[in-house]
Motif scaffolding. Structure first.
Motif, short mmCIF file in Angstrom:
data_model
loop_
_atom_site.label_atom_id
_atom_site.label_comp_id
_atom_site.label_asym_id
_atom_site.label_seq_id
_atom_site.Cartn_x
_atom_site.Cartn_y
_atom_site.Cartn_z
N ALA A 30 0.83 -1.21 0.00
CA ALA A 30 0.00 0.00 0.00
C ALA A 30 0.86 1.26 0.00
O ALA A 30 0.56 2.23 -0.70
CB ALA A 30 -0.92 0.00 1.22
N SER A 31 1.95 1.24 0.76
CA SER A 31 2.81 2.42 0.84
C SER A 31 3.47 2.73 -0.49
O SER A 31 3.81 3.89 -0.77
CB SER A 31 3.87 2.23 1.93
OG SER A 31 4.81 1.24 1.54
N ARG A 32 3.65 1.70 -1.33
CA ARG A 32 4.27 1.90 -2.65
C ARG A 32 3.26 2.31 -3.72
O ARG A 32 3.64 2.60 -4.85
CB ARG A 32 4.99 0.62 -3.10
CG ARG A 32 6.23 0.28 -2.29
CD ARG A 32 7.07 -0.78 -2.98
NE ARG A 32 6.56 -2.13 -2.80
CZ ARG A 32 6.04 -2.87 -3.78
NH1 ARG A 32 5.93 -2.37 -5.00
NH2 ARG A 32 5.62 -4.10 -3.55
N ASN A 33 1.97 2.29 -3.34
CA ASN A 33 0.93 2.56 -4.34
C ASN A 33 -0.12 3.54 -3.80
O ASN A 33 -1.32 3.38 -4.03
CB ASN A 33 0.25 1.25 -4.74
CG ASN A 33 1.15 0.32 -5.52
OD1 ASN A 33 1.25 0.41 -6.74
ND2 ASN A 33 1.83 -0.58 -4.80
N GLN A 34 0.33 4.56 -3.11
CA GLN A 34 -0.61 5.48 -2.47
C GLN A 34 -1.44 6.29 -3.45
O GLN A 34 -2.46 6.87 -3.07
CB GLN A 34 0.15 6.41 -1.52
CG GLN A 34 0.76 5.68 -0.34
CD GLN A 34 1.27 6.61 0.72
OE1 GLN A 34 0.70 7.65 1.01
NE2 GLN A 34 2.40 6.24 1.34
N ASP A 35 -1.00 6.36 -4.71
CA ASP A 35 -1.77 7.10 -5.71
C ASP A 35 -2.57 6.18 -6.63
O ASP A 35 -3.10 6.61 -7.66
CB ASP A 35 -0.85 7.99 -6.55
CG ASP A 35 0.22 7.18 -7.28
OD1 ASP A 35 0.38 5.98 -6.96
OD2 ASP A 35 0.90 7.75 -8.15
N LEU A 40 -4.98 0.01 -3.72
CA LEU A 40 -5.28 0.27 -2.31
C LEU A 40 -6.57 -0.44 -1.88
O LEU A 40 -6.67 -0.94 -0.76
CB LEU A 40 -5.41 1.77 -2.06
CG LEU A 40 -4.11 2.58 -2.17
CD1 LEU A 40 -4.40 4.07 -2.01
CD2 LEU A 40 -3.10 2.12 -1.11
N CYS A 43 -5.66 -3.94 -1.23
CA CYS A 43 -4.97 -4.01 0.07
C CYS A 43 -5.98 -3.94 1.21
O CYS A 43 -5.90 -4.69 2.19
CB CYS A 43 -3.96 -2.88 0.19
SG CYS A 43 -2.52 -3.03 -0.88
N ASP A 55 -5.32 -0.94 10.38
CA ASP A 55 -4.68 -0.55 9.13
C ASP A 55 -5.72 -0.36 8.03
O ASP A 55 -5.54 0.50 7.14
CB ASP A 55 -3.64 -1.59 8.70
CG ASP A 55 -2.36 -1.51 9.54
OD1 ASP A 55 -2.04 -0.40 10.02
OD2 ASP A 55 -1.71 -2.55 9.73
N ILE A 59 -6.22 3.07 5.56
CA ILE A 59 -6.11 3.09 4.10
C ILE A 59 -7.27 3.83 3.43
O ILE A 59 -7.09 4.48 2.40
CB ILE A 59 -6.00 1.64 3.56
CG1 ILE A 59 -4.57 1.14 3.73
CG2 ILE A 59 -6.41 1.55 2.10
CD1 ILE A 59 -4.32 -0.23 3.13
N VAL A 62 -6.83 7.44 2.40
CA VAL A 62 -5.85 7.57 1.30
C VAL A 62 -6.57 7.30 -0.03
O VAL A 62 -6.35 8.01 -1.02
CB VAL A 62 -4.67 6.59 1.48
CG1 VAL A 62 -3.65 6.79 0.37
CG2 VAL A 62 -4.01 6.80 2.85
N HIS A 66 -7.47 10.00 -3.49
CA HIS A 66 -6.94 9.71 -4.82
C HIS A 66 -8.02 9.12 -5.74
O HIS A 66 -7.75 8.23 -6.54
CB HIS A 66 -5.75 8.74 -4.72
CG HIS A 66 -4.53 9.33 -4.10
ND1 HIS A 66 -4.32 9.34 -2.74
CD2 HIS A 66 -3.47 9.98 -4.66
CE1 HIS A 66 -3.17 9.93 -2.47
NE2 HIS A 66 -2.64 10.34 -3.61
#
Length: 277
Positions: A30-35, A40, A43, A55, A59, A62, A66
């Motif tokens: 998730a941190s690598r695909n926040q956009d 997400l 995830c 968690d 998410i 976020v 986006h």
């Protein structure tokens, strides 16, 4: 490791029952695909599957920050949020979308899930054409409003043109909600004579609604022997296991559904009963 490889690794970890390892893997992805809201959403679905509410809740904002501009992509996000039970978030996105049958359909689902039954009926009424799932939702809305005669009449109308599991389940639900359990039992017994996966699954569903989890599980097993990917039977057996306290078996059923239909609301209905176990 690209996203596809990461997702496969996470699914393998979850399948092995190593939820404590899956959580960090999911959050790293998730941190690598926040956009990327679709990644997400995947995830978030997996976090719900392993029971990581903290968690999961982190998410969702976020995702909401986006949301795509393009309507088709926006609608995909809406569908994902609805399947996750994030109805108010889905409703916020839908409020700015141009009217269409699929938007009205999504609004109806959100309104029904948030107890805004008149608004749900209005959204369904605004559609140019109702599919079987739309009509089933209308039966559920009418039943929730206490308009049982109208709900049952519509359920019978659906049955007149379809023998699907969905149509049969809709009819049984409408009858039981109206307190007409004898009629529901009679219909379930009639369908049982077919000796088909749907027939056994419908009897299983009726037994579960009637509080008989042992019979519900047994008839679900018969359905699954004929059709091992029958989603209705898998959901019912999962719910029966969960309500009997057999949480491991219930989670196996939920996992099987998720393999067939990732992100299915049936998964989360089972896991909700297993919560904290």
């Amino acid at each position: 490791m690209d996203n596809t490889e990461a997702l496969e690794a996470i699914r393998k970890t979850i399948k092995e029952g190593k939820n404590e390892d899956a959580g960090p893997q999911i959050m790293e992805l998730a941190s690598r695909n926040q956009d990327d809201p679709m990644t997400l959403l995947t995830c978030a679905s997996m976090l719900l599957t392993i029971g990581d509410d903290k968690d999961f809740q982190a998410i969702i904002p976020v995702i909401m920050s986006h949301v795509p501009e393009e309507d088709d992509s926006k609608y995909q996000v809406v569908q994902g949020l609805i399947s996750l039970g994030c109805l108010k978030d889905a409703g916020k996105i839908l409020s700015d979308m141009p009217a269409s049958d699929k938007v009205h359909r999504a609004r109806a689902a959100v309104f029904h899930g948030t107890n805004r039954y008149e608004d749900a009926l209005a959204s369904l009424g605004a559609m140019s054409e109702l599919t079987e799932p739309d009509r089933v939702l209308k039966v559920q809305v009418l039943g929730s409003m206490g308009k049982h005669d109208k709900a049952i009449a519509l359920a019978q109308e659906i049955l007149s043109g379809s023998t699907s599991y969905r149509a049969g389940r809709c009819y049984i639900s409408a009858l039981v909600l109206a307190g007409r359990t004898k009629e529901a039992a009679k219909y379930a017994k009639e369908r049982l004579k077919e000796k088909t996966a749907d027939g056994y699954a419908l009897m299983a569903f009726y037994q579960w609604l009637d509080g008989n989890t042992t019979a519900g599980g047994a008839f679900s097993s018969k359905a699954l022997k004929l059709e091992n990917k029958h989603l209705g039977a898998l959901e019912t057996i999962g719910l029966c296991f969960a309500e009997k306290g057999s949480y491991w078996e219930a989670k196996i059923a939920a996992g099987a559904i998720n393999e067939i239909e990732p992100g299915s609301p049936a998964v989360f209905r089972i896991l909700a009963v297993c919560k904290d176990n």
